[in-house]
Design a protein around this motif. Structure first.
Motif, PDB file in Angstrom:
ATOM      1  N   ILE A  88      -4.308 -28.314 -24.038  1.00  0.00           N
ATOM      2  CA  ILE A  88      -5.448 -28.860 -24.785  1.00  0.00           C
ATOM      3  C   ILE A  88      -6.698 -28.928 -23.901  1.00  0.00           C
ATOM      4  CG2 ILE A  88      -4.904 -31.292 -24.298  1.00  0.00           C
ATOM      5  CD1 ILE A  88      -6.421 -29.860 -27.562  1.00  0.00           C
ATOM      6  N   THR A  89      -6.511 -29.198 -22.614  1.00  0.00           N
ATOM      7  CA  THR A  89      -7.663 -29.263 -21.712  1.00  0.00           C
ATOM      8  C   THR A  89      -8.247 -27.870 -21.480  1.00  0.00           C
ATOM      9  OG1 THR A  89      -6.633 -31.176 -20.622  1.00  0.00           O
ATOM     10  CG2 THR A  89      -8.503 -30.150 -19.508  1.00  0.00           C
ATOM     11  N   ALA A  90      -7.389 -26.869 -21.389  1.00  0.00           N
ATOM     12  CA  ALA A  90      -7.872 -25.489 -21.219  1.00  0.00           C
ATOM     13  C   ALA A  90      -8.667 -25.044 -22.444  1.00  0.00           C
ATOM     14  CB  ALA A  90      -6.692 -24.547 -20.986  1.00  0.00           C
ATOM     15  N   ILE A  91      -8.159 -25.340 -23.630  1.00  0.00           N
ATOM     16  CA  ILE A  91      -8.873 -24.978 -24.863  1.00  0.00           C
ATOM     17  C   ILE A  91     -10.218 -25.692 -24.917  1.00  0.00           C
ATOM     18  CG2 ILE A  91      -8.827 -25.177 -27.385  1.00  0.00           C
ATOM     19  CD1 ILE A  91      -5.750 -24.830 -27.185  1.00  0.00           C
ATOM     20  N   THR A  92     -10.226 -26.970 -24.543  1.00  0.00           N
ATOM     21  CA  THR A  92     -11.462 -27.758 -24.567  1.00  0.00           C
ATOM     22  C   THR A  92     -12.471 -27.231 -23.551  1.00  0.00           C
ATOM     23  OG1 THR A  92     -10.163 -29.703 -25.216  1.00  0.00           O
ATOM     24  CG2 THR A  92     -12.390 -30.081 -24.420  1.00  0.00           C
ATOM     25  N   CYS A  93     -12.003 -26.951 -22.345  1.00  0.00           N
ATOM     26  CA  CYS A  93     -12.903 -26.428 -21.310  1.00  0.00           C
ATOM     27  C   CYS A  93     -13.457 -25.051 -21.692  1.00  0.00           C
ATOM     28  CB  CYS A  93     -12.180 -26.351 -19.970  1.00  0.00           C
ATOM     29  SG  CYS A  93     -11.946 -27.960 -19.171  1.00  0.00           S
ATOM     30  N   ALA A  94     -12.627 -24.232 -22.359  1.00  0.00           N
ATOM     31  CA  ALA A  94     -13.098 -22.919 -22.815  1.00  0.00           C
ATOM     32  C   ALA A  94     -14.251 -23.073 -23.790  1.00  0.00           C
ATOM     33  CB  ALA A  94     -11.945 -22.156 -23.448  1.00  0.00           C
ATOM     34  N   SER A  95     -14.164 -24.082 -24.663  1.00  0.00           N
ATOM     35  CA  SER A  95     -15.237 -24.306 -25.650  1.00  0.00           C
ATOM     36  C   SER A  95     -16.535 -24.751 -24.986  1.00  0.00           C
ATOM     37  CB  SER A  95     -14.798 -25.348 -26.679  1.00  0.00           C
ATOM     38  OG  SER A  95     -14.849 -26.669 -26.143  1.00  0.00           O
ATOM     39  N   LEU A  96     -16.413 -25.323 -23.778  1.00  0.00           N
ATOM     40  CA  LEU A  96     -17.596 -25.775 -23.045  1.00  0.00           C
ATOM     41  C   LEU A  96     -18.095 -24.734 -22.044  1.00  0.00           C
ATOM     42  CD1 LEU A  96     -16.373 -29.417 -22.272  1.00  0.00           C
ATOM     43  CD2 LEU A  96     -18.332 -28.830 -23.721  1.00  0.00           C
ATOM     44  N   GLY A  97     -17.340 -23.652 -21.900  1.00  0.00           N
ATOM     45  CA  GLY A  97     -17.668 -22.662 -20.876  1.00  0.00           C
ATOM     46  C   GLY A  97     -17.377 -23.165 -19.482  1.00  0.00           C
ATOM     47  N   TRP A  98     -16.364 -24.049 -19.355  1.00  0.00           N
ATOM     48  CA  TRP A  98     -16.074 -24.717 -18.083  1.00  0.00           C
ATOM     49  C   TRP A  98     -14.733 -24.305 -17.480  1.00  0.00           C
ATOM     50  CZ3 TRP A  98     -17.432 -30.650 -18.763  1.00  0.00           C
ATOM     51  CH2 TRP A  98     -18.822 -30.789 -18.891  1.00  0.00           C
ATOM     52  N   LEU A  99     -14.185 -23.181 -17.824  1.00  0.00           N
ATOM     53  CA  LEU A  99     -12.867 -22.819 -17.307  1.00  0.00           C
ATOM     54  C   LEU A  99     -12.844 -22.713 -15.783  1.00  0.00           C
ATOM     55  CD1 LEU A  99     -11.434 -20.216 -19.847  1.00  0.00           C
ATOM     56  CD2 LEU A  99     -10.737 -22.594 -19.489  1.00  0.00           C
ATOM     57  N   LYS A 100     -13.973 -22.352 -15.175  1.00  0.00           N
ATOM     58  CA  LYS A 100     -14.022 -22.255 -13.711  1.00  0.00           C
ATOM     59  C   LYS A 100     -13.899 -23.628 -13.042  1.00  0.00           C
ATOM     60  CE  LYS A 100     -16.552 -17.915 -13.167  1.00  0.00           C
ATOM     61  NZ  LYS A 100     -17.765 -17.258 -12.596  1.00  0.00           N
ATOM     62  N   LYS A 101     -14.163 -24.685 -13.808  1.00  0.00           N
ATOM     63  CA  LYS A 101     -14.033 -26.031 -13.267  1.00  0.00           C
ATOM     64  C   LYS A 101     -12.607 -26.560 -13.349  1.00  0.00           C
ATOM     65  CE  LYS A 101     -18.706 -27.705 -14.418  1.00  0.00           C
ATOM     66  NZ  LYS A 101     -19.466 -28.852 -14.991  1.00  0.00           N
ATOM     67  N   LEU A 102     -11.770 -25.893 -14.150  1.00  0.00           N
ATOM     68  CA  LEU A 102     -10.452 -26.434 -14.487  1.00  0.00           C
ATOM     69  C   LEU A 102      -9.335 -25.938 -13.581  1.00  0.00           C
ATOM     70  CD1 LEU A 102      -8.527 -27.975 -16.439  1.00  0.00           C
ATOM     71  CD2 LEU A 102      -8.410 -25.859 -17.790  1.00  0.00           C
ATOM     72  N   SER A 103      -8.505 -26.883 -13.134  1.00  0.00           N
ATOM     73  CA  SER A 103      -7.221 -26.570 -12.509  1.00  0.00           C
ATOM     74  C   SER A 103      -6.143 -27.314 -13.288  1.00  0.00           C
ATOM     75  CB  SER A 103      -7.180 -27.022 -11.048  1.00  0.00           C
ATOM     76  OG  SER A 103      -8.079 -26.269 -10.261  1.00  0.00           O
ATOM     77  N   VAL A 104      -5.059 -26.637 -13.627  1.00  0.00           N
ATOM     78  CA  VAL A 104      -3.946 -27.279 -14.311  1.00  0.00           C
ATOM     79  C   VAL A 104      -2.783 -27.429 -13.336  1.00  0.00           C
ATOM     80  CG1 VAL A 104      -4.643 -26.357 -16.553  1.00  0.00           C
ATOM     81  CG2 VAL A 104      -2.982 -25.093 -15.170  1.00  0.00           C
ATOM     82  N   SER A 105      -1.894 -28.371 -13.612  1.00  0.00           N
ATOM     83  CA  SER A 105      -0.764 -28.572 -12.699  1.00  0.00           C
ATOM     84  C   SER A 105       0.541 -28.682 -13.472  1.00  0.00           C
ATOM     85  CB  SER A 105      -0.979 -29.822 -11.841  1.00  0.00           C
ATOM     86  OG  SER A 105      -0.995 -30.987 -12.626  1.00  0.00           O
ATOM     87  N   GLU A 106       1.570 -28.056 -12.909  1.00  0.00           N
ATOM     88  CA  GLU A 106       2.927 -28.155 -13.456  1.00  0.00           C
ATOM     89  C   GLU A 106       3.742 -29.047 -12.539  1.00  0.00           C
ATOM     90  OE1 GLU A 106       4.657 -27.432 -16.058  1.00  0.00           O
ATOM     91  OE2 GLU A 106       3.103 -26.379 -17.184  1.00  0.00           O
ATOM     92  N   ARG A 107       4.394 -30.031 -13.142  1.00  0.00           N
ATOM     93  CA  ARG A 107       5.078 -31.067 -12.378  1.00  0.00           C
ATOM     94  C   ARG A 107       6.593 -30.957 -12.416  1.00  0.00           C
ATOM     95  NH1 ARG A 107       0.646 -32.521 -10.039  1.00  0.00           N
ATOM     96  NH2 ARG A 107       1.844 -34.275  -9.196  1.00  0.00           N
ATOM     97  N   ASN A 108       7.114 -29.975 -13.161  1.00  0.00           N
ATOM     98  CA  ASN A 108       8.553 -29.896 -13.375  1.00  0.00           C
ATOM     99  C   ASN A 108       8.997 -28.447 -13.477  1.00  0.00           C
ATOM    100  OD1 ASN A 108      10.952 -31.381 -13.632  1.00  0.00           O
ATOM    101  ND2 ASN A 108      10.066 -32.694 -15.217  1.00  0.00           N
ATOM    102  N   ALA A 109      10.306 -28.232 -13.486  1.00  0.00           N
ATOM    103  CA  ALA A 109      10.842 -26.879 -13.670  1.00  0.00           C
ATOM    104  C   ALA A 109      10.534 -26.426 -15.098  1.00  0.00           C
ATOM    105  CB  ALA A 109      12.341 -26.875 -13.413  1.00  0.00           C
ATOM    106  N   PHE A 110       9.591 -25.530 -15.256  1.00  0.00           N
ATOM    107  CA  PHE A 110       9.077 -25.147 -16.576  1.00  0.00           C
ATOM    108  C   PHE A 110      10.188 -24.637 -17.489  1.00  0.00           C
ATOM    109  CE2 PHE A 110       7.087 -22.365 -19.672  1.00  0.00           C
ATOM    110  CZ  PHE A 110       5.947 -23.065 -20.050  1.00  0.00           C
ATOM    111  N   SER A 111      11.032 -23.756 -16.986  1.00  0.00           N
ATOM    112  CA  SER A 111      12.055 -23.124 -17.826  1.00  0.00           C
ATOM    113  C   SER A 111      13.083 -24.124 -18.330  1.00  0.00           C
ATOM    114  CB  SER A 111      12.761 -22.001 -17.055  1.00  0.00           C
ATOM    115  OG  SER A 111      13.479 -22.529 -15.951  1.00  0.00           O
ATOM    116  N   LEU A 112      13.293 -25.207 -17.579  1.00  0.00           N
ATOM    117  CA  LEU A 112      14.262 -26.226 -17.969  1.00  0.00           C
ATOM    118  C   LEU A 112      13.607 -27.333 -18.775  1.00  0.00           C
ATOM    119  CD1 LEU A 112      16.235 -26.439 -14.606  1.00  0.00           C
ATOM    120  CD2 LEU A 112      16.897 -25.228 -16.696  1.00  0.00           C
TER     121      LEU A 112
END
Length: 370
Positions: free
Chosen positions: A92-116
């Motif tokens: 949701i934050t990536a979609i929101t930042c895209a609407s603002l033209g702010w994707l270069k400001k965004l870093s996302v983080s994964e905290r767990n084993a994604f596949s599990l």
């Protein structure tokens, strides 16, 4: 001084939420301005957030409803860098930042084993989110920040995410506050007046944490070594675990006291910390226990424990998902507990998880485009 914004669902009692609070507090101490946006509101970690962090609670009922409020909040904050944590918040934050033209400001983080992690989220919207997330990660200008090498490799091996799309950063587990908290006395009566060896475990009472296996292992330990087990945490499996405790005849030797307001003091007073998780990202509680010199036994679950325990050189690391594999190392540690002194190798091995170090690494990732 930079303006940094951290986006979370809420501040419930999970590891990700706790780590984001500690990261925000350290960034404030380092001189940055920090806004924290919660898609909903509150949570048990809220009291630990520095008063200097600008907390914005959107009070949205669902993440799906957060686009408009989140967009407005971000525009008001005007941050130099944005950090989102957990998969659905990342999307949701990536979609929101895209609407603002702010994707270069965004870093996302994964905290767990994604596949599990995606396998234990059966909600249709969450399934769609986990399907969509890797494609978004591949398109983002900044790499995903993973909490361990295992989490990073899992993303690469099981999704469309490439090696160049992921970096790693240690969690800010050890802070000035945790070091002060460790000097306080424990509150649990079994640790205040310890009449027998006491094992401790910490985490949400959920399938992921594997406390059902820990209870089975502890029942076997009890046959030869009178001891006690305290599992700190709360969650949806409380009733099932209580029934298991009763069935195993462990009512006098196992305690489920809920959350602790100073878990590190309880850890310091315990004889042994056990990680029984089916999967993790980077198990913070192991680091907390080791930081106060408490011995550790851990399942070699995906992911993080192997990295922290340096392939088992620091503490016993056993094959995961089998209760019997825990019985012997727990028994062995408790048998010789009187001969074990606080190990400097334990405390020294977790230096990289100090909040000052973690904050510096996160800050570099968040502000690389500024």
């Amino acid at each position: 001084m930079a303006k940094i914004c951290i986006v979370l669902h809420d501040l419930r009692g999970g590891g990700a939420e706790k780590m984001m609070v500690r990261l925000a507090n350290q960034m404030i101490e380092d001189g940055d301005q920090v806004d924290m946006i919660l898609i909903t509101e509150g949570g048990s970690n809220k009291p630990y957030l520095s008063k200097e962090v600008n907390l914005i609670e959107l009070r949205c009922e669902r993440t799906l409803n957060a686009f408009g409020p989140l967009r407005s909040a971000l525009k008001r904050c005007q941050p130099d860098g944005i950090l989102a944590a957990l998969t659905h918040i990342n999307v949701i934050t990536a979609i929101t930042c895209a609407s603002l033209g702010w994707l270069k400001k965004l870093s996302v983080s994964e905290r767990n084993a994604f596949s599990l992690d995606k396998k234990v989220n059966s909600d249709k919207v969450m399934k769609a989110t986990y399907f969509l997330a890797p494609y978004i990660y591949r398109l983002l200008p900044n790499p995903v920040i993973a909490v361990s090498k295992g989490v990073a490799q899992d993303l690469i091996d099981t999704t469309v995410v490439r090696a160049k799309d992921v970096v790693t950063a240690p969690n800010p587990v050890i802070t000035k506050e945790t070091e002060l908290a460790a000097r306080q006395p424990p509150k649990h009566p079994w640790l205040v007046d310890k009449s027998m060896p006491t094992v401790i475990a910490v985490g949400r009472l959920s399938y992921q944490k594997g406390f059902d296996m820990l209870l089975d292992a502890f029942a076997d330990v009890q046959k030869n070594i009178p001891s006690r087990l305290i599992i700190f945490g709360e969650g949806e499996l409380r009733e099932e675990l209580e029934q298991q405790i009763n069935k195993l005849g462990l009512n006098d030797n196992v305690s489920l006291p809920g959350y602790s307001d100073n878990i590190i003091a309880e850890m310091k007073a315990a004889d042994l910390y056990v990680l029984s998780s089916r999967f993790e990202g980077s198990p913070n509680a192991i680091v907390e226990a080791m930081s106060v010199g408490t011995q550790v036994v851990a399942f070699d679950c995906p992911h993080g424990a192997r990295e922290i325990l340096q392939d088992g050189r620091i503490a016993p690391l056993v094959q995961a998902n089998c209760a019997k594999n825990l019985t012997h190392p727990i028994s062995q540690q408790l048998n010789y507990i009187s001969a074990i002194e606080t190990s400097s190798s334990l405390t020294a091995s977790v230096e990289r998880f100090k909040s000052k170090n973690s904050s510096s690494i996160y800050r570099d990732f968040l502000l690389r485009s500024v």
